[in-house]
Scaffold this motif. Structure first.
Motif, PDB file in Angstrom:
ATOM      1  N   SER A  93      40.135   5.688  21.922  1.00  0.00           N
ATOM      2  CA  SER A  93      39.234   5.574  23.061  1.00  0.00           C
ATOM      3  C   SER A  93      39.963   4.955  24.252  1.00  0.00           C
ATOM      4  N   ARG A 124      27.656   6.075  24.948  1.00  0.00           N
ATOM      5  CA  ARG A 124      28.711   5.780  23.966  1.00  0.00           C
ATOM      6  C   ARG A 124      29.765   4.860  24.566  1.00  0.00           C
ATOM      7  N   GLU A 128      30.851   1.043  23.405  1.00  0.00           N
ATOM      8  CA  GLU A 128      32.237   0.719  23.074  1.00  0.00           C
ATOM      9  C   GLU A 128      32.747  -0.406  23.966  1.00  0.00           C
ATOM     10  N   GLU A 131      31.308  -3.734  22.790  1.00  0.00           N
ATOM     11  CA  GLU A 131      31.914  -4.149  21.525  1.00  0.00           C
ATOM     12  C   GLU A 131      33.337  -4.643  21.731  1.00  0.00           C
TER      13      GLU A 131
END
Length: 383
Positions: A93, A124, A128, A131
């Motif tokens: 990512s 999404r 991410e 997190e």
């Protein structure tokens, strides 16, 4: 370099952003909205459909993290000097590469403002980001910071808005000239969009809306075309667009003959727009504007046929929508201020009789009464 504003204009915008960041005690901003990128640096691309992030430091430095196809785009259209490329690599990512960049910029343990409320960030990516940075820095939702600043237009922006307004009027005239019994919606649409592009304008933030017959009661674009009948109705919602600045208009045009219901609804739309104009001035709120529209509609027993919002701000916007913050709806406490560009739409859709009537205009607010940016008449047009 394809810049549409003087560097002094960008410097003034950055000063406003930095002052607001200081108020909120932010060390940096992570900008994902293409409108923010364009307004603050000139960066002009549809590459926001992929991951990209503009980091704005409290000392005024910019760092853009984007994909390789947008490297030259950023070089050519923006004032950004520091451009980093994230690499497509398997399941990796770009958030990891953003975290590395933030570490390099010495932002560990800092206060970061994040633009979450934008089409430039997917759900999404948002998850991410949260997190990955949970133990790295404190994240603050600063989605409103730049939209609030963009809502007030500078003289340079207003010049582009006026050009967009001219293109909107020209587009309507081109479309109206095509409207007649037997006319194809596609030709009407092509005439309008073609006029904007031929006039040096841009594609709009969302599709032009054209719908006739029962489709005239729709408030969104949909695929498929039809030909107009001998006695028909066609609703048009569209915008002149110049340097991404939008000026929207809305009209319902008839063929053959106006029904009594069309005439009744048109009179209501004109009256309601007049009430809006009286309210569209500093000292009032966006909620007050909605109430002015609603009172006139409801007084005429048209509440079941009106909408629960009657317009919104306009500016330099990107797909998928030209609608900007804030919007006219009940209870919205955002205040009307001078030099806002505001679109007010009077929409009446009577599904019982399949009768549509719309009337929309864009205004530039001032110290007192607003200025209509369109020169079009408000008569009920029957072709």
């Amino acid at each position: 370099m394809a810049l549409h504003f003087e560097r002094s204009e960008f410097s003034a915008r950055l000063e406003k952003v930095l002052a607001e960041m200081k108020k909120r005690k932010l060390d940096a901003m992570l900008l994902f909205a293409p409108e923010s990128h364009y307004w603050l640096t000139g960066y002009d691309t549809f590459g926001f459909c992929f991951f990209q992030c503009l980091v704005v430091m409290k000392d005024g430095r910019f760092v853009l993290l984007t994909r390789a196809p947008d490297l030259r785009q950023a070089n050519h259209t923006s004032i950004i000097d520091d451009i980093r490329i994230w690499v497509d690599l398997g399941e990796a990512s770009p958030i990891g590469q953003l975290k590395d960049l933030l570490f390099e910029l010495d932002l560990l343990g800092c206060e970061l403002g994040v633009e979450y409320d934008t089409h430039g960030m997917t759900g999404r990516i948002g998850r991410e980001l949260d997190e990955a940075l949970r133990s790295f820095a404190d994240l603050n939702d600063a989605s409103d910071l730049i939209p609030r600043l963009r809502a007030i237009k500078s003289p340079a922006e207003i010049a582009y808005v006026r050009k967009a307004a001219e293109l909107a009027d020209e587009a309507y005239r081109a479309g109206e000239a095509e409207i007649r019994a037997g006319a194809d919606e596609a030709r009407i649409l092509a005439a309008m969009q073609g006029t904007v592009l031929a006039g040096g304008g841009d594609y709009p933030g969302n599709e032009f809306i054209v719908g006739s017959g029962m489709d005239a009661l729709l408030c969104r674009y949909k695929s498929g075309r039809r030909s107009l009948g001998e006695r028909d109705q066609v609703t048009l919602e569209f915008a002149g667009v110049y340097r991404h600045y939008h000026v929207a208009l809305m009209r319902t045009v008839l063929t053959g003959e106006a029904s009594a219901r069309h005439i009744e609804l048109h009179e209501a739309a004109v009256a309601a727009l007049g009430e809006v104009e009286k309210t569209l001035r500093p000292g009032n709120t966006f909620g007050d504007v909605f109430e002015a529209h609603a009172r006139e509609m409801d007084r005429r027993n048209l509440m079941p046929h009106r909408l629960n919002a009657c317009g919104y701000s306009l500016g330099a916007r990107f797909a998928p929508s030209w609608m900007d913050w804030p919007m006219f709806y009940r209870g919205n406490k955002a205040e009307i201020e001078p030099n806002m560009v505001l679109f007010a739409h009077m929409i009446l859709m009577d599904s019982e009789t399949n009768t549509a009537m719309t009337l929309g205009c864009t205004y530039l607010t001032g110290e007192n009464e607003p200025q209509s940016l369109s020169q079009l008449p408000r008569d009920l047009i029957v072709r």
